[in-house]
Motif scaffolding. Sequence first.
Motif, PDB file in Angstrom:
ATOM      1  N   GLY A  61      52.310 -41.917   2.872  1.00  0.00           N
ATOM      2  CA  GLY A  61      53.097 -42.721   1.926  1.00  0.00           C
ATOM      3  C   GLY A  61      52.358 -42.999   0.630  1.00  0.00           C
ATOM      4  O   GLY A  61      52.891 -42.728  -0.459  1.00  0.00           O
ATOM      5  N   PRO A  62      51.133 -43.547   0.702  1.00  0.00           N
ATOM      6  CA  PRO A  62      50.400 -43.801  -0.546  1.00  0.00           C
ATOM      7  C   PRO A  62      50.110 -42.534  -1.354  1.00  0.00           C
ATOM      8  O   PRO A  62      50.200 -42.545  -2.583  1.00  0.00           O
ATOM      9  CB  PRO A  62      49.099 -44.449  -0.076  1.00  0.00           C
ATOM     10  N   VAL A  63      49.783 -41.434  -0.679  1.00  0.00           N
ATOM     11  CA  VAL A  63      49.505 -40.189  -1.403  1.00  0.00           C
ATOM     12  C   VAL A  63      50.768 -39.676  -2.086  1.00  0.00           C
ATOM     13  O   VAL A  63      50.739 -39.255  -3.243  1.00  0.00           O
ATOM     14  CB  VAL A  63      48.914 -39.129  -0.449  1.00  0.00           C
ATOM     15  N   SER A  64      51.890 -39.728  -1.402  1.00  0.00           N
ATOM     16  CA  SER A  64      53.155 -39.304  -2.002  1.00  0.00           C
ATOM     17  C   SER A  64      53.516 -40.186  -3.197  1.00  0.00           C
ATOM     18  O   SER A  64      53.960 -39.697  -4.237  1.00  0.00           O
ATOM     19  CB  SER A  64      54.266 -39.350  -0.957  1.00  0.00           C
ATOM     20  N   GLY A  65      53.311 -41.492  -3.051  1.00  0.00           N
ATOM     21  CA  GLY A  65      53.581 -42.409  -4.155  1.00  0.00           C
ATOM     22  C   GLY A  65      52.683 -42.146  -5.352  1.00  0.00           C
ATOM     23  O   GLY A  65      53.127 -42.166  -6.505  1.00  0.00           O
ATOM     24  N   LEU A  66      51.413 -41.874  -5.092  1.00  0.00           N
ATOM     25  CA  LEU A  66      50.477 -41.560  -6.177  1.00  0.00           C
ATOM     26  C   LEU A  66      50.869 -40.258  -6.872  1.00  0.00           C
ATOM     27  O   LEU A  66      50.823 -40.157  -8.103  1.00  0.00           O
ATOM     28  CB  LEU A  66      49.046 -41.475  -5.632  1.00  0.00           C
ATOM     29  N   PHE A  67      51.277 -39.269  -6.101  1.00  0.00           N
ATOM     30  CA  PHE A  67      51.714 -37.992  -6.664  1.00  0.00           C
ATOM     31  C   PHE A  67      52.918 -38.195  -7.572  1.00  0.00           C
ATOM     32  O   PHE A  67      52.946 -37.708  -8.716  1.00  0.00           O
ATOM     33  CB  PHE A  67      52.043 -37.006  -5.532  1.00  0.00           C
ATOM     34  N   ASN A  68      53.912 -38.920  -7.102  1.00  0.00           N
ATOM     35  CA  ASN A  68      55.128 -39.156  -7.902  1.00  0.00           C
ATOM     36  C   ASN A  68      54.816 -39.997  -9.141  1.00  0.00           C
ATOM     37  O   ASN A  68      55.359 -39.744 -10.220  1.00  0.00           O
ATOM     38  CB  ASN A  68      56.211 -39.814  -7.052  1.00  0.00           C
ATOM     39  N   THR A  69      53.978 -41.009  -9.004  1.00  0.00           N
ATOM     40  CA  THR A  69      53.605 -41.839 -10.154  1.00  0.00           C
ATOM     41  C   THR A  69      52.873 -41.012 -11.201  1.00  0.00           C
ATOM     42  O   THR A  69      53.124 -41.143 -12.406  1.00  0.00           O
ATOM     43  CB  THR A  69      52.726 -43.017  -9.696  1.00  0.00           C
ATOM     44  N   THR A  70      51.987 -40.141 -10.757  1.00  0.00           N
ATOM     45  CA  THR A  70      51.246 -39.279 -11.679  1.00  0.00           C
ATOM     46  C   THR A  70      52.200 -38.354 -12.432  1.00  0.00           C
ATOM     47  O   THR A  70      52.035 -38.130 -13.636  1.00  0.00           O
ATOM     48  CB  THR A  70      50.197 -38.456 -10.917  1.00  0.00           C
ATOM     49  N   GLN A  71      53.221 -37.843 -11.756  1.00  0.00           N
ATOM     50  CA  GLN A  71      54.222 -37.003 -12.418  1.00  0.00           C
ATOM     51  C   GLN A  71      54.940 -37.781 -13.520  1.00  0.00           C
ATOM     52  O   GLN A  71      55.108 -37.287 -14.637  1.00  0.00           O
ATOM     53  CB  GLN A  71      55.267 -36.522 -11.425  1.00  0.00           C
ATOM     54  N   VAL A  72      55.378 -38.973 -13.213  1.00  0.00           N
ATOM     55  CA  VAL A  72      56.135 -39.771 -14.173  1.00  0.00           C
ATOM     56  C   VAL A  72      55.260 -40.156 -15.368  1.00  0.00           C
ATOM     57  O   VAL A  72      55.673 -40.029 -16.527  1.00  0.00           O
ATOM     58  CB  VAL A  72      56.737 -41.021 -13.495  1.00  0.00           C
ATOM     59  N   VAL A  73      54.053 -40.629 -15.106  1.00  0.00           N
ATOM     60  CA  VAL A  73      53.158 -41.041 -16.187  1.00  0.00           C
ATOM     61  C   VAL A  73      52.771 -39.831 -17.046  1.00  0.00           C
ATOM     62  O   VAL A  73      52.785 -39.903 -18.283  1.00  0.00           O
ATOM     63  CB  VAL A  73      51.906 -41.755 -15.634  1.00  0.00           C
ATOM     64  N   GLY A  74      52.465 -38.705 -16.431  1.00  0.00           N
ATOM     65  CA  GLY A  74      52.119 -37.501 -17.188  1.00  0.00           C
ATOM     66  C   GLY A  74      53.264 -37.020 -18.054  1.00  0.00           C
ATOM     67  O   GLY A  74      53.074 -36.678 -19.229  1.00  0.00           O
ATOM     68  N   GLY A  75      54.467 -37.011 -17.500  1.00  0.00           N
ATOM     69  CA  GLY A  75      55.635 -36.616 -18.280  1.00  0.00           C
ATOM     70  C   GLY A  75      55.905 -37.562 -19.426  1.00  0.00           C
ATOM     71  O   GLY A  75      56.250 -37.147 -20.538  1.00  0.00           O
ATOM     72  N   SER A  76      55.727 -38.863 -19.184  1.00  0.00           N
ATOM     73  CA  SER A  76      55.947 -39.864 -20.230  1.00  0.00           C
ATOM     74  C   SER A  76      54.943 -39.721 -21.360  1.00  0.00           C
ATOM     75  O   SER A  76      55.299 -39.792 -22.543  1.00  0.00           O
ATOM     76  CB  SER A  76      55.865 -41.274 -19.644  1.00  0.00           C
ATOM     77  N   LEU A  77      53.681 -39.514 -21.019  1.00  0.00           N
ATOM     78  CA  LEU A  77      52.661 -39.328 -22.054  1.00  0.00           C
ATOM     79  C   LEU A  77      52.898 -38.050 -22.855  1.00  0.00           C
ATOM     80  O   LEU A  77      52.771 -38.041 -24.085  1.00  0.00           O
ATOM     81  CB  LEU A  77      51.264 -39.319 -21.434  1.00  0.00           C
ATOM     82  N   GLY A  78      53.234 -36.977 -22.172  1.00  0.00           N
ATOM     83  CA  GLY A  78      53.527 -35.724 -22.866  1.00  0.00           C
ATOM     84  C   GLY A  78      54.712 -35.856 -23.808  1.00  0.00           C
ATOM     85  O   GLY A  78      54.678 -35.386 -24.944  1.00  0.00           O
ATOM     86  N   LEU A  79      55.754 -36.516 -23.345  1.00  0.00           N
ATOM     87  CA  LEU A  79      56.929 -36.738 -24.188  1.00  0.00           C
ATOM     88  C   LEU A  79      56.592 -37.610 -25.387  1.00  0.00           C
ATOM     89  O   LEU A  79      57.034 -37.341 -26.507  1.00  0.00           O
ATOM     90  CB  LEU A  79      58.055 -37.372 -23.372  1.00  0.00           C
ATOM     91  N   ALA A  80      55.777 -38.630 -25.183  1.00  0.00           N
ATOM     92  CA  ALA A  80      55.392 -39.515 -26.292  1.00  0.00           C
ATOM     93  C   ALA A  80      54.598 -38.751 -27.351  1.00  0.00           C
ATOM     94  O   ALA A  80      54.837 -38.910 -28.559  1.00  0.00           O
ATOM     95  CB  ALA A  80      54.571 -40.692 -25.763  1.00  0.00           C
TER      96      ALA A  80
END
Length: 136
Positions: A61-80
């Motif tokens: 659970g924590p690893v999956s959550g970290l993976f998904n959070t990293t995807q969202v944060v990375g996409g947000s930074l790239g878009l910004a």
Amino acid sequence: MLLAGPVLIAVGTALPGRAPAEGSCAVDLLPAVLLMSVGFAAAMPALTGLATSGVGAENGGPVSGLFNTTQVVGGSLGLAVLTTLAASGTKRRADHGHGAAPATAGGLPPGLPHGGGDRDGGTSSGGGPAGPGKPT
């Protein structure tokens, strides 16, 4: 699937760079969106499985959550970053007399895919700094 998905995503990302400034969504953007969709559908389950493989059930659970959070944060930074580059490039081109469509289409820096078919500073679309029908 792990290799085919990113290839489809890359091709889908590059296609809008060939779209004209006054292009059609159905003709110029829909194929790219469909390729990216198929690419993400193929790649994401494989990447998620790869990211969470080798993790015990108690940490899944924590690893999956970290993976998904990293995807969202990375996409947000790239878009910004890309949005900031595009906005400053669009403003710079508009300040130099380019029309709205060529300025927007050519707002990204050279080397990044962008539409408009406007690689010569805006003169190819007839809306260059000197205006349509006037010498540049």
